[in-house]
Design an enzyme around this catalytic site. Structure first.
Site, PDB file in Angstrom:
ATOM      1  N   ARG A  82       0.865  -1.188   0.000  1.00 47.98           N
ATOM      2  CA  ARG A  82       0.000   0.000   0.000  1.00 47.98           C
ATOM      3  C   ARG A  82       0.895   1.229   0.000  1.00 47.98           C
ATOM      4  NH1 ARG A  82      -2.703   2.870   4.719  1.00 47.98           N
ATOM      5  NH2 ARG A  82      -4.766   3.599   4.093  1.00 47.98           N
ATOM      6  N   GLU A 173      -9.144   7.958   5.564  1.00 44.54           N
ATOM      7  CA  GLU A 173      -9.824   8.188   6.848  1.00 44.54           C
ATOM      8  C   GLU A 173     -10.759   9.391   6.759  1.00 44.54           C
ATOM      9  OE1 GLU A 173      -6.914   5.957  10.001  1.00 44.54           O
ATOM     10  OE2 GLU A 173      -6.748   8.150   9.912  1.00 44.54           O
ATOM     11  N   GLU A 275      -5.475  -0.529   7.823  1.00 47.58           N
ATOM     12  CA  GLU A 275      -4.432  -0.052   8.727  1.00 47.58           C
ATOM     13  C   GLU A 275      -4.593  -0.724  10.085  1.00 47.58           C
ATOM     14  OE1 GLU A 275      -3.853   4.114   9.284  1.00 47.58           O
ATOM     15  OE2 GLU A 275      -4.249   4.622   7.171  1.00 47.58           O
TER      16      GLU A 275
END
Length: 378
Positions: A82, A173, A275
């Site tokens: 990522r 996020e 995450e």
């Protein structure tokens, strides 16, 4: 990455819409590809790797010999890298060229690539979603165009380099929206339009990839349903859901389990924990205070290599047990971000340090920790 935020009751009222009728239709969306069928994503966010290497980071194999970090990850069983993308970062890292470089290294190692668009010049998370400087004064219509063109530009560069991302995050996020104030949570239709522009660019430029929307607070079902019900109601064409889950910030594992299971039933979309992390020590290697310095960040689990292994296994078990096989993978955040002078967290401050090296999957000598092998076997 990290940082808690709370949306106001008034904001919840603004966001609350009757989306139930739209949810079943979402589950019928076309499968746009993504990771190979049946392939559980065992991922590593290596966004800081190139900067770390340029400033002298050394990575070792289990036998102590130095090696290439990407190959060490691949040999351990990690199958996806990522990489975040900033628009015009002050230090020049995490831009289009560096993401292409990481993508080519992933391709050579036989790994997939997940691209994480922040739509900012620096960190974007629930507490801050700052516009890139070059977009600061754009009218809203031009801001949507900028999101589309930036997304398409980076993905087009990857395509020309022979790299086909399997997952692409449209925002990082985005609990409170993105590109504030235009796309903030209290500008619902504009927020949806910006997210849709990014998803459209993914589908147009990298049709083999899934467009992922990503929230923090992986144990907060209310935050996720509030966001995704409205994404559905406003026609955002996303393909998958990503969650951050850090056990010392985001509540008990039971909350993550309940949230992911509910999301699977509501939306019928693939789910990823994109995450997660845990410290292997309380010690510091670069003189910059660790973000997590507690001896026991979660009660009963001291900062240790064993606890790193435990939390990776525990999170993966929750994901694998999501109903209908919709739990598709786990990504460890910055396992290669070891403490190297010059490779700190702030792209605008060369003197900044790294508060994360005690959560990497390489110890302070550069040797892989047991949790790296665990990640590769999830």
């Amino acid at each position: 990455m990290k940082r808690r935020t709370a949306l106001t009751a008034a904001g919840a009222g603004v966001f609350a819409v009757a989306a139930a009728a739209a949810v079943p239709a979402l589950a019928e969306a076309v499968d746009r590809g993504g990771p190979s069928a049946g392939r559980f994503v065992r991922g590593a966010d290596v966004s800081g790797l190139l900067k770390n290497e340029d400033y002298g980071a050394v990575y070792r194999k289990a036998n102590g010999r130095t090696g290439d970090a990407v190959k060490i990850l691949a040999d351990s069983g990690v199958n996806t890298l990522r990489a975040k993308v900033w628009v015009d970062p002050a230090d020049g890292y995490n831009d289009k060229e560096h993401v292409v470089e990481l993508g080519k290294r992933a391709e050579r190692a036989g790994m997939d690539l997940m691209v994480d668009f922040h739509y900012s010049d620096a960190w974007a998370d629930p507490g801050k979603q700052h516009k890139p400087a070059a977009w600061a004064d754009l009218p809203f219509a031009d801001l949507k165009t900028a999101v589309y063109e930036h997304t398409a530009d980076v993905l087009g560069a990857l395509r020309r380099a022979g790299v086909k991302p399997t997952l692409v995050q449209v925002g990082n996020e985005t609990n409170g929206g993105l590109l504030w104030p235009d796309g903030r949570w209290d500008q619902l239709e504009q927020m949806a339009a910006l997210l849709a522009a990014g998803c459209d660019a993914v589908h147009d430029t990298a049709p083999h990839a899934k467009a992922v929307l990503h929230l923090a607070e992986g144990g907060d079902n209310g935050a996720f349903t509030w966001f995704f019900d409205n994404a559905v109601a406003n026609g955002v064409p996303f393909d998958a859901i990503g969650a951050s889950y850090y056990p010392y910030w985001h509540g008990p594992l039971s909350g993550l389990e309940a949230n992911l299971n509910d999301l699977a039933g509501r939306y019928g979309k693939p789910l990823y924990v994109v995450e997660t992390a845990y410290p292997f020590t309380t010690e510091d290697s670069d003189g910059f205070a660790n973000i997590i310095a507690d001896a026991e960040p979660v009660a009963g689990y001291p900062a240790s290599p064993e606890s790193q292994v435990h939390w990776l296994e525990a999170v993966a078990e929750v994901v694998r047990n999501v109903p209908d096989g919709l739990g598709r993978g786990v990504v460890y955040w910055e396992p290669t971000w070891t403490g190297v002078p010059g490779a700190g967290w702030d792209p605008a401050d060369p003197a900044s340090g790294n508060g994360w090296e005690n959560q990497a999957l390489f110890d302070f000598t550069g040797r892989p920790l047991p949790a790296l092998r665990t990640l590769g076997r999830l």
